[in-house]
Design an enzyme around this catalytic site. Structure first.
Site: not given
Ligand code: F6P
Length: 323
Positions: A11, A72, A103, A126, A128, A130, A172
């Site tokens: 992303g 992706r 990731d 990202t 996120d 994460d 997500r």
């Protein structure tokens, strides 16, 4: 080493362009040749590779998205795909790679570099936030600011109509955006994938707020929460309180775009600069990250092993501050 290539994958995230600029300019400063690979691993497979000069990255720092485009790639998950990708790198004389992504990007890299040996350095990008092994991933600050701006606007309507809103933010598998935008907007509840959602507590809280005639309620839910996002949470609320005026809003991809914040631009510049220094120093398969504001290097293996843990103490604090 004479020639390196760089790509963005997964992303897009605000700050990727600032990182690309830093990589290209630092590499050129050290007399390395730099090649851009368009559309991540898919472009690598297809040989979509071009020479970059200092002017290739002029005037991009403030732009969202990624000038290298991203994807992706399903094909890269196959051994045949990875073989084609490696052949393209060989054909173009690429001796080292810099990868900017999340990731999925580092999982792909980890497999690829077990099969084919090539120096590679990662930069976490990202929204996120994460990835383990770094306190920060590029794009997170901008994405949270975008979410906060949107939720503040939603609160105006919530106040005007005495309405409840369930706002879904991205994430997500991770609740970082939900937790931080929820705290910043004073959300009454924050639902994240990292914590089991206790709906009974939410119902109790809504009942008590109704008694107190507190009619404005903002619930921020991460898309990956176990209840299944804003629409599912809204349905559950209506089941228990059919009389409540409740709306669900999904913020979606507005969180991925837009001009990066100063913080993202500065961290992207630091990480891009450091990535080139690392590859020149002979490091390989490490991700550049931030810990306590300092640059650190984390092996891909470690970065992909687990998600960065959410600070559950902050969840507790958010509940207390919203009560
Ligand atoms: O990883 C970043 C992210 O924005 C997640 O928060 C989200 O679940 C996912 O990407 C959406 O991906 P796509 O744009 O491919 O649908």
């Amino acid at each position: 080493m004479k020639r390196i290539a760089l790509l963005t994958s997964g992303g897009d995230a605000p700050g990727m362009n600032a990182a690309i600029r830093a990589v290209v300019r630092t590499a050129l400063y050290h007399n390395l040749e730099v090649y851009g690979i368009r559309r991540g691993y898919q472009g690598m497979i297809e040989g979509d590779i071009f020479r970059m000069e200092t002017t290739s990255v002029s005037n991009i720092m403030q732009r969202g998205g990624t000038i290298l485009k991203t994807a992706r790639s399903k094909e890269f998950m196959t051994p045949e795909g990875r073989k084609k990708a490696y052949q393209q790198l060989q054909k173009n004389g690429i001796e080292g790679l810099i990868l900017i992504g999340g990731d999925g990007t580092f999982k792909g890299a980890n497999v690829f570099f077990k099969e084919y040996s090539l120096p590679a350095i990662g930069i976490p990008g990202t929204i996120d936030n994460d990835i383990a092994g770094t306190d920060y991933t590029l794009g997170f600050d901008t994405a949270v600011n975008t979410a906060v701006e949107a939720i503040d606007k939603i609160r105006d309507t919530a106040e005007a109509h005495d309405r409840m809103f369930v706002v879904e933010v991205m994430g997500r598998d991770a609740g970082y955006i939900a937790l931080n935008s929820g705290i910043a907007c004073g959300a009454e509840d924050i639902l994240v994938p990292e914590e089991i959602t206790n709906f009974i507590n939410i119902m109790k809280r809504i009942s008590s707020d109704k008694r107190r005639k507190k009619l404005v309620n903002i619930i921020v839910v991460a898309e990956g929460d176990e209840l299944g996002g804003a629409a599912a949470v809204k349905a559950k609320i209506l089941e228990a309180f059919p009389e409540i005026d409740v709306r669900a809003t999904i913020l979606g991809h507005i969180q991925r775009g837009g001009s990066p914040s100063y913080f993202d631009r500065v961290q992207a510049s630091r990480m891009g600069y450091e990535a080139v220094n690392a590859i020149m120093a002979g490091e390989t398969q490490v991700m550049i990250g931030l810990k306590n504001q300092e640059i650190i290097h984390t092996p891909f293996e470690k970065a992909i092993k687990e998600h960065a843990p959410l600070n559950l103490k902050m969840m507790e604090m958010a509940r207390i501050l919203a009560s």
